[in-house]
Each structure stands twice: as structure tokens, then as C-alpha cells.
Design an enzyme around this catalytic site. Structure first.
Site, PDB file in Angstrom:
ATOM      1  N   ARG A 170      -8.004 -83.507  57.118  1.00 54.23           N
ATOM      2  CA  ARG A 170      -8.176 -82.573  58.238  1.00 54.23           C
ATOM      3  C   ARG A 170      -7.696 -83.211  59.534  1.00 54.23           C
ATOM      4  NH1 ARG A 170     -13.718 -79.416  59.978  1.00 54.23           N
ATOM      5  NH2 ARG A 170     -14.540 -81.536  60.241  1.00 54.23           N
ATOM      6  N   ASP A 450     -22.286 -84.016  63.575  1.00 52.02           N
ATOM      7  CA  ASP A 450     -20.922 -84.292  64.003  1.00 52.02           C
ATOM      8  C   ASP A 450     -20.639 -83.456  65.239  1.00 52.02           C
ATOM      9  OD1 ASP A 450     -20.438 -81.708  63.110  1.00 52.02           O
ATOM     10  OD2 ASP A 450     -19.082 -82.291  61.501  1.00 52.02           O
TER      11      ASP A 450
END
Length: 540
Positions: A170, A450
Site C-alpha cells: 500500500r 494507526d
């Protein structure tokens, strides 16, 4: 050489603003020229897409609501399917995600998950050292030579390739720049840096193994942004001599506008896309950010915004229906829980929540799911194995789903408690301090936080506080206390008592800096698009 390649403009001049030992092995003259060429060809369109985001958000702030586009109705109503899915991606029932440091790369590839999403985005603080270490770790992993020895002397090595999870990378989103690489004096797109440098070094080798390259594409808001990615990927394939459609992507539907363009995003990438993913945490963040001026759509505290909320259930089920109609995979969302040591009752309750969430996903028709911790892989696999005996369930059409605009925007019931408000403050400060210190994936109260989960807390604080600041009646906690800046100040004052482990917690030395940043961000008249934009200017 093809006429297309011959007609390309010359790549620009590259300047690297940082120099670390060994970086010349990654950023060779040829690699720099490759990245510069991507910048020259696509930076103008990237800026146009970012400007379109701002225009669209201004309309939402003025009272408009997201909706399905009339101009793309023929795409939604058409009878078409995406290209066939490669064998390596047919079974994705359990995917593990995490940052790209060497130890994590080894552990994730060895974890027993079907796939590993190596994340340069929300779980990696993009210091120059972290980015280069991640690129090198992935390159060594693909060559089969990656090894790591911890400070305690413990050695880590890869299992045989046949036993490893399938690698999916990603990159960072279109909104982010890479300040350490300038092309003709202009910052390179972080997306193009992450994906471009990875492809330059690894795409041909992965293609030879029938392993991609495969990517997760984050933060898209429109079909036009997907079309830009499609053009970039086609350009990379042509430059590197790969066949058309060799690169395969899964797109995260993690913004509210994108939920209204799922068919269109699939269509824009139909030669290369293999699925969509319910990026639930970023999606909640985007719901708040997109509807920040809409008082009638304020969400309750973060812990109450679960996937059983009607607007999230509609989004999840529409994603399954849309993907399966087009022959693509519908991937479920992240389980952020991590094992709770020393408290069997609490750990059992947390695992029960994970089990219920994965059961909801597989019975809704999802083809796989995410976990943040290796210990959750057996649980997730058990649930999917029991209810999905085949590699996937693309054959389940979900024609019973009828998610209209109002279903995707439905206000949520719930409350804001003092603990919920103060929890948002604590998570923001602790995560931001760790991020500034180079750590983008942080365990806080047995959840793996996160950037996406921290953004929910940050945007909720701004929205809750600014209704009162704008001269309207303030929101109230469930005990009747007004939600105002005095409440925020009291929460800041109370933070030290929550940091009993401050000397050991990630980013402890940057706590005061993080408090100052959050204070400025919450007082600002306009909501910052992303927490990481101002924070990025403070890291090396």
C-alpha cells in the site's frame, strides 16, 4: 521502442534533500529518472484531482450531501465485469497488515495469513529512514534474502516462498508529498514515490513469479482519481516491459464520496482491479470530515460507531453487492484488537468481539478480512473456513441489498461520555507523539492505533467543539456537561495521570509537542484535511 515511449517528455531534474548511508543502492540514477518521468507526466493531473476534492468539499460545507452521480448512471447500469483475478489472489480470506520494517515484513510473510499488506501509509511514519528501510526490506524479501536480528540477539528469517503470504503493497495517498525528493524543485507525489520505486526494483521479478506486483490503493474519492491511477499503472507497465494489466490493485473504499462511486472506480480500473476493501476506520473519519458542518449527522463517541450502525452496514453490504456483480472481491475491514495479556476475562471479551465482527463479514458475503495482529489469524480463519468453504464467495450476488443515498448517510444514535471525550484526546496525543518519533503503528489500551483510528478521534474533537465555537448551542456529554474548549483544556491537564508508563511509551519525549499540535488543530477555524500533513513537516 513504441511511439508512446518515444513521445514522452524528458524527465525532470531530481534533487534529494536527505542523504542516508546506502540510499544510492535504491535511488540509482535510473531509478531517479524513472520517478522523475512519472512526476512530469502525472503531477499536473494529480493537482487537478486535489483541486476537485477541495471544490467538492466546499459544496458539502455549504449544505450539499454526497449522492450517486447522474452523469455516470450508464456505468452503474451497464453489464460489464472486471478482468479475471490471478490465481495467487483467488483466496484472500485472512490478510494481515502492518508497517514495512524488516522484522514486521518477515513476521507478516511468515504469519500464516493468505496475504500481507505491507503498508507505507497509515501504519508507517514516513521518515526518510523508514521509507528507505521499507523499500529495501521488501526488495530483499522478494529476492528471498531478507534477515533480521533484534537487539536481544533473536534472529528472524523467511520461510520458504511457498509458505509465505502473498505480498500486497500500500503506497501513500494522492494527497501526500514526498519532501525528500524534488523534481525541478517541486515535491514528488508520495504515491508515485512509494509505488514507483517499488515497481522499478521489483515488478519484473514479481511478474516472473506470477505474484503481481499487487497493490492496495488508498484514499480515493472519485472515479477520476481511479482513472489517474490506471494511467500511472499503464505507464509503468509500458516502461518496464510488462504486459497490459499485469499490475493488479485492490481499492480501499475509505472515503464517503467513494462509496457513491464504487461501480465507477471498478470500471475505471477494470483491467487491473481485483476488489474493493471496506476501509472502515478511514471511512468513519471521512464521514466526519465530509459532513463536518452538518450538525444533524454528528457521530457519537468512537467506541459506539461500530459496523452495526445503519450507515456502516449499508456501506458494507453495498460494497459486497457491487463487487460481486462485477466479478471482484469484497474485502472486509480491520480488527484492531490485540491480545490482552494478564486478564483472561478481558481478552476473552475482546476475542468475542472480533469473532462476531468476522462472522458478520463472512455471512454478509465478504471474501476475506483484515487483522492487525498475528494472534488473530487463527480466529479469523476459523470463522471464514466455517462459512466460506470455497476460495471466495463472488458467486453470492446480494441482490437483496438496496442501499440508497439516505441509507449511506443515515445519522447514528449514541452519546458522548466524559471518558469518550478524554479517550479521544489521549489517543490523539499518544499516537501523534509516537508518529513524530517515527512510529506509525501504536498499541494503546489493547487496540492497534494507526493514522486512520487517530483521525477519527481528532476530527470528532474538532467537530464537537466547533458547533459551540460557531455560536450555536454546544453539544453536551451524557451527563449534561457542555462540550467546549474548557472541557478540552481540562482533558489536557488530566493527561499526565494517564501516562504512568510515560517513560516507556512510544514517543514519550514528544508528548508536549503532540499536545501543542492537537491544541492548535482543534482550535483552528478550518478542519485540517489530515493530521499527518502538518505533522509531516516536523519529521526527518
Amino acid at each position: 521502442m513504441s511511439a508512446v515511449l518515444q513521445d514522452r517528455p524528458e524527465p525532470g531534474t531530481v534533487d534529494l534533500t536527505r542523504s542516508l548511508p546506502g540510499q544510492e543502492a535504491l535511488l540509482t540514477p535510473a531509478a531517479q529518472a524513472f520517478l522523475a518521468g512519472l512526476h512530469v507526466r502525472f503531477e499536473g493531473e494529480r493537482q487537478a484531482r486535489l483541486a476537485a476534492r477541495r471544490t467538492r468539499q466546499a459544496a458539502f460545507d455549504a449544505g450539499a450531501l454526497p449522492d450517486f452521480r447522474p452523469d455516470t448512471a450508464p456505468i452503474r447500469n451497464g453489464d460489464w465485469r472486471v478482468a479475471p483475478i490471478p490465481a495467487a489472489l483467488q483466496d484472500r480470506r485472512v490478510e494481515i497488515t502492518g508497517p514495512v520494517d524488516p522484522k514486521m515484513v518477515i513476521n507478516a510473510l511468515n504469519s500464516g495469513a493468505n496475504c500481507y499488506m505491507a503498508d507505507f501509509e497509515d501504519s508507517t511514519a514516513p521518515t526518510w529512514a523508514n521509507l528507505l528501510a521499507g523499500q529495501e526490506a521488501l526488495r530483499e524479501a522478494i529476492k528471498g534474502t531478507l534477515e533480521f536480528t533484534g537487539d536481544n540477539g533473536k534472529a528472524y528469517a523467511l520461510r520458504p516462498e511457498a509458505e509465505q503470504a502473498v505480498l500486497i503493497v500500500r503506497p501513500r495517498g494522492w494527497h501526500l508529498d514526498e519532501k525528500h525528493v524534488l523534481v525541478d524543485g517541486q515535491r514528488l507525489s508520495a504515491s508515485l514515490f512509494d509505488l514507483g520505486l517499488f515497481c522499478f526494483h521489483n515488478a519484473v521479478a514479481l511478474a516472473a513469479k506470477d505474484r503481481g506486483p499487487y497493490f492496495y490503493i488508498p484514499k480515493l474519492q472519485s472515479m477520476e482519481e481511479a482513472a489517474l491511477w490506471n494511467a500511472v499503472l499503464g505507464d509503468i507497465e509500458a516502461t518496464l516491459g510488462l504486459s497490459h494489466g499485469q499490475v493488479k490493485v485492490t481499492v480501499l473504499i475509505e472515503t464517503l464520496p467513494a462509496a457513491f462511486e464504487m461501480d465507477e472506480i471498478l470500471h475505471a480500473l477494470k483491467d487491473r482491479i481485483v476488489g474493493l476493501n471496506c476501509g472502515r476506520w478511514d471511512y468513519i473519519f471521512s464521514y466526519i470530515k465530509t459532513l463536518r458542518r452538518h450538525r444533524d449527522r454528528v457521530l457519537p463517541e468512537r467506541g459506539q460507531v461500530t459496523m452495526v450502525q445503519p450507515f456502516l452496514r449499508a456501506y458494507s453490504e453495498l460494497l459486497v453487492k457491487t463487487c460481486h456483480r462485477r466479478g471482484a472481491h469484497a474485502m472486509g475491514g480491520m480488527a484492531a484488537q490485540i491480545p490482552i495479556s494478564g486478564d483472561d476475562a478481558a481478552n476473552g471479551a475482546a476475542l468475542a468481539r472480533v469473532r462476531a465482527d468476522k462472522l458478520r463479514e463472512v455471512t454478509a458475503g465478504h471474501d476475506g478480512t483484515w487483522v492487525a495482529h498475528p494472534a488473530l489469524i487463527p480466529l479469523a480463519r476459523e470463522v471464514f473456513d466455517a462459512h466460506m468453504p470455497e476460495a471466495n464467495q463472488v458467486h453470492i450476488a446480494r441482490d437483496d441489498v438496496h442501499a440508497e443515498r439516505d441509507d449511506l448517510l443515515r445519522p447514528s444514535l449514541g452519546t458522548i461520555s466524559k471518558a469518550g471525550f478524554e479517550g479521544n484526546v489521549e489517543v490523539c496525543v499518544r499516537y501523534l507523539a509516537a508518529w513524530l518519533d517515527g512510529n506509525g503503528c501504536v498499541p494503546i489500551h489493547w487496540l492497534m492505533e494507526d493514522a486512520a483510528t487517530a483521525e477519527i478521534a481528532r476530527t470528532q474533537l474538532w467537530q464537537w467543539l466547533h458547533f459551540a465555537d460557531d455560536g450555536h448551542e454546544p453539544l453536551h456529554l451524557d451527563d449534561g456537561t457542555p462540550v467546549d474548549f474548557a472541557l478540552l483544556e481540562r482533558a489536557f491537564i488530566g493527561l499526565p495521570s494517564k501516562f504512568n508508563d510515560q517513560l516507556r511509551m512510544p514517543g514519550a519525549s514528544r508528548i508536549n509537542e503532540a499536545i501543542g499540535m492537537l491544541d492548535r488543530l482543534t482550535h483552528a477555524d478550518e478542519l485540517a484535511d489530515f493530521l499527518t500533513l502538518p505533522a509531516y513537516e516536523r519529521i526527518d
